[in-house]
Write a protein that holds these residues in place. Structure first.
Motif, short mmCIF file in Angstrom:
data_model
loop_
_atom_site.label_atom_id
_atom_site.label_comp_id
_atom_site.label_asym_id
_atom_site.label_seq_id
_atom_site.Cartn_x
_atom_site.Cartn_y
_atom_site.Cartn_z
N TYR A 41 7.37 -93.47 1.41
CA TYR A 41 8.74 -93.68 0.93
C TYR A 41 9.56 -94.39 2.00
O TYR A 41 9.18 -94.42 3.19
CB TYR A 41 9.40 -92.34 0.58
CG TYR A 41 9.53 -91.40 1.76
CD1 TYR A 41 10.66 -91.43 2.60
CD2 TYR A 41 8.54 -90.47 2.04
CE1 TYR A 41 10.77 -90.57 3.67
CE2 TYR A 41 8.63 -89.61 3.13
CZ TYR A 41 9.76 -89.66 3.93
OH TYR A 41 9.85 -88.82 5.02
N GLY A 322 11.16 -90.16 -13.64
CA GLY A 322 10.22 -91.26 -13.77
C GLY A 322 8.80 -90.74 -13.71
O GLY A 322 8.43 -89.80 -14.42
N ASP A 323 7.98 -91.32 -12.84
CA ASP A 323 6.59 -90.89 -12.68
C ASP A 323 6.42 -89.89 -11.55
O ASP A 323 5.29 -89.66 -11.08
CB ASP A 323 5.69 -92.11 -12.42
CG ASP A 323 5.57 -93.01 -13.64
OD1 ASP A 323 5.63 -92.49 -14.76
OD2 ASP A 323 5.43 -94.24 -13.45
N LEU A 324 7.52 -89.29 -11.11
CA LEU A 324 7.47 -88.39 -9.97
C LEU A 324 7.98 -87.01 -10.34
O LEU A 324 8.92 -86.87 -11.13
CB LEU A 324 8.32 -88.94 -8.82
CG LEU A 324 7.96 -90.35 -8.31
CD1 LEU A 324 8.98 -90.82 -7.30
CD2 LEU A 324 6.55 -90.35 -7.69
N GLU A 341 2.81 -87.16 -7.67
CA GLU A 341 2.72 -88.42 -8.39
C GLU A 341 1.95 -88.20 -9.69
O GLU A 341 0.75 -87.91 -9.67
CB GLU A 341 2.02 -89.47 -7.54
CG GLU A 341 2.74 -89.82 -6.25
CD GLU A 341 1.97 -90.80 -5.39
OE1 GLU A 341 2.60 -91.47 -4.55
OE2 GLU A 341 0.74 -90.91 -5.56
N ASP A 365 14.78 -94.09 -11.87
CA ASP A 365 13.34 -93.94 -11.66
C ASP A 365 12.93 -94.59 -10.33
O ASP A 365 13.39 -95.68 -9.98
CB ASP A 365 12.56 -94.61 -12.80
CG ASP A 365 12.71 -93.86 -14.11
OD1 ASP A 365 13.30 -92.76 -14.11
OD2 ASP A 365 12.22 -94.38 -15.13
N GLY A 366 12.08 -93.90 -9.61
CA GLY A 366 11.59 -94.42 -8.33
C GLY A 366 12.41 -94.00 -7.14
O GLY A 366 11.99 -94.23 -5.99
N MET A 367 13.58 -93.37 -7.37
CA MET A 367 14.41 -92.90 -6.27
C MET A 367 14.52 -91.38 -6.36
O MET A 367 14.51 -90.80 -7.45
CB MET A 367 15.81 -93.53 -6.31
CG MET A 367 15.81 -95.04 -6.24
SD MET A 367 17.47 -95.75 -6.10
CE MET A 367 17.72 -95.64 -4.32
N ARG A 393 13.51 -94.22 -1.62
CA ARG A 393 12.81 -94.97 -2.65
C ARG A 393 11.32 -94.75 -2.45
O ARG A 393 10.78 -95.02 -1.36
CB ARG A 393 13.16 -96.46 -2.56
CG ARG A 393 12.47 -97.30 -3.65
CD ARG A 393 12.93 -98.75 -3.62
NE ARG A 393 14.30 -98.89 -4.13
CZ ARG A 393 15.36 -99.12 -3.37
NH1 ARG A 393 15.22 -99.23 -2.06
NH2 ARG A 393 16.55 -99.23 -3.91
N TRP A 394 10.67 -94.21 -3.48
CA TRP A 394 9.24 -93.91 -3.36
C TRP A 394 8.42 -95.17 -3.48
O TRP A 394 8.72 -96.05 -4.29
CB TRP A 394 8.85 -92.93 -4.47
CG TRP A 394 7.56 -92.23 -4.18
CD1 TRP A 394 6.34 -92.48 -4.73
CD2 TRP A 394 7.36 -91.15 -3.25
NE1 TRP A 394 5.39 -91.64 -4.21
CE2 TRP A 394 5.98 -90.82 -3.29
CE3 TRP A 394 8.20 -90.46 -2.38
CZ2 TRP A 394 5.45 -89.79 -2.50
CZ3 TRP A 394 7.66 -89.47 -1.60
CH2 TRP A 394 6.31 -89.13 -1.67
N ARG A 395 7.40 -95.29 -2.65
CA ARG A 395 6.55 -96.49 -2.64
C ARG A 395 5.48 -96.41 -3.71
O ARG A 395 4.90 -95.35 -3.93
CB ARG A 395 5.91 -96.65 -1.28
CG ARG A 395 6.92 -97.09 -0.21
CD ARG A 395 6.18 -97.62 1.00
NE ARG A 395 7.10 -98.29 1.91
CZ ARG A 395 6.71 -99.05 2.92
NH1 ARG A 395 5.41 -99.26 3.13
NH2 ARG A 395 7.60 -99.63 3.71
#
Length: 395
Positions: A41, A322-324, A341, A365-367, A393-395
């Motif tokens: 991240y 999101g996807d997290l 994840e 999404d993604g944060m 912010r997730w990588r």
């Protein structure tokens, strides 16, 4: 926060043996790898409140769809005044907004590119509980003006967080319907001699919706539910909350088709938190206390009812974005924030501590927003007085 419970030597106590295994795949906190900034991240912004015991501070209350932080100062003073800014994490500049005029606890419902929607409850002085009228403040970001909305035909509610933005720009509101209570004779005794309220009777609300464009447009949707969430395609709701939930319902917003299923959460699992993202549902649950620890779970299913995974631990809760899946643990030896994840099945530990304060808000999404304790406790068993928030912010 997470409920507390326990158990003792009472022959009628609920707990014994070991924590039961959930249905489907299971992940535990000690399965996690250690995350690293710059690899897993990137830190977008952070803010520290050194001593929240001394007074209210300044907080990140969420992030707008276009990446600005809703920055709250307060409440402060005799009138519990709160002021908001939109903070640009790239520059650190705070754009202070006009005052809303609300003096109640406020809950962000929508943090969009065109408007901000904040909900609160104006208490009824005659009510014996905390119920009152829903108040919604909407900021038009183009004109920088707030408008305040109330609906006289809408029954009183208890909590501003039982308000969801739904299709057609409407707000969907939960009006309290039924409330569970202890069984005859009280709760069973847990492992440390205290009451164990797992397998509680849940609570329900009746669903209403209102228009932000017309104060007379109020609809009783004729639906009783526990928890509710929307995606762009679906409305998803549970049969109950705060107790046993044995049904999840899914409605296609385009066709109107509905399906429902038993999430198979477990005989003693109280639903405490709920979220939906894409085709994934996350249920945060407390499932009782046992001789070898407390049974908390974050159960992930598909919107068709298939078991994806259950993260199981002692003193955990979490939510989906999101996807997290963001997991918070208060376990003495594994306290901190973890990220699961959904796409890869990887569990990553990102902090080694959790603050004593309820902080954060919605993020795109993604944060993700998490917080860590800072400062020194006055006594060894006292909470640490400060908290630092991190937007990543997730990588």
């Amino acid at each position: 926060g997470v409920l507390t419970a326990g158990g003792g030597s009472d022959p009628d106590r609920v707990a014994g043996n070991v924590v039961p295994r959930p249905d489907g795949p299971v992940v535990r906190l000690d399965d996690a790898t250690v995350g690293a900034e710059g690899e897993d991240y990137d830190v977008v912004s952070s803010y520290a409140n050194p001593d929240l015991d001394a007074g209210n501070g300044q907080y990140y209350d969420g992030v707008t769809e276009d990446g600005l932080i809703l920055f709250r100062d307060g409440p402060r003073g005799p009138e519990n005044a709160v002021r908001y800014a939109l903070l640009d994490p790239a520059t650190g500049k705070r754009d202070w907004l006009p005052a809303t005029g609300s003096t109640q606890d406020v809950w962000p419902v929508e943090l969009g590119e065109e408007r901000l929607v904040l909900a609160s409850v104006e208490p009824d002085p005659a009510a014996e509980d905390f119920s009152g009228r829903l108040r919604v403040d909407v900021l038009d970001r183009a004109t920088r003006t707030w408008s305040t909305h109330r609906w006289s035909a809408l029954p009183d509610i208890n909590d501003p967080w039982v308000v969801e933005a739904g299709p057609g720009g409407r707000l969907y509101v939960g009006v309290p319907a039924t409330e569970g209570g202890p069984p005859p004779g009280g709760w069973p005794t847990g492992v440390d001699g205290e009451a164990d309220d797992s397998a509680a009777e849940g609570e329900t609300s009746d669903l209403w919706s209102v228009s932000l464009d017309d104060s007379t447009d109020v609809r009783d949707e004729g639906l009783r539910f526990g928890e509710l969430a929307f995606t762009e395609e679906l409305m998803v709701w549970t049969a109950a909350t705060g107790g046993i939930n044995d049904r999840i319902h899914v409605r296609d917003l385009t066709s109107g088709d509905e399906r429902d299923f038993d999430p198979r959460s477990g005989e003693r699992c109280n639903l405490l938190g709920f979220g939906v993202s894409g085709d994934r549902i996350a249920l945060s649950q407390y499932c009782g206390d046992y001789d070898d620890g407390r049974d908390d779970r974050i159960q992930v299913l598909t919107t068709d009812g298939e078991q994806v995974t259950t993260i199981q631990g002692d003193g955990i809760s979490g939510g989906i974005s999101g996807d997290l899946l963001q997991v918070t643990s208060w376990a003495r030896d594994l306290a901190g924030t973890f990220v699961y994840e959904l796409a890869t099945g990887r569990l990553v530990r990102v902090t080694e501590g959790t603050s004593s304060y309820s902080l954060g808000g919605p993020t795109p999404d993604g944060m993700l927003l998490w917080d860590t304790p800072i400062g020194e406790a006055a006594e060894p068993e006292e909470p640490i007085p400060g908290a630092k928030q991190w937007l990543v912010r997730w990588r």
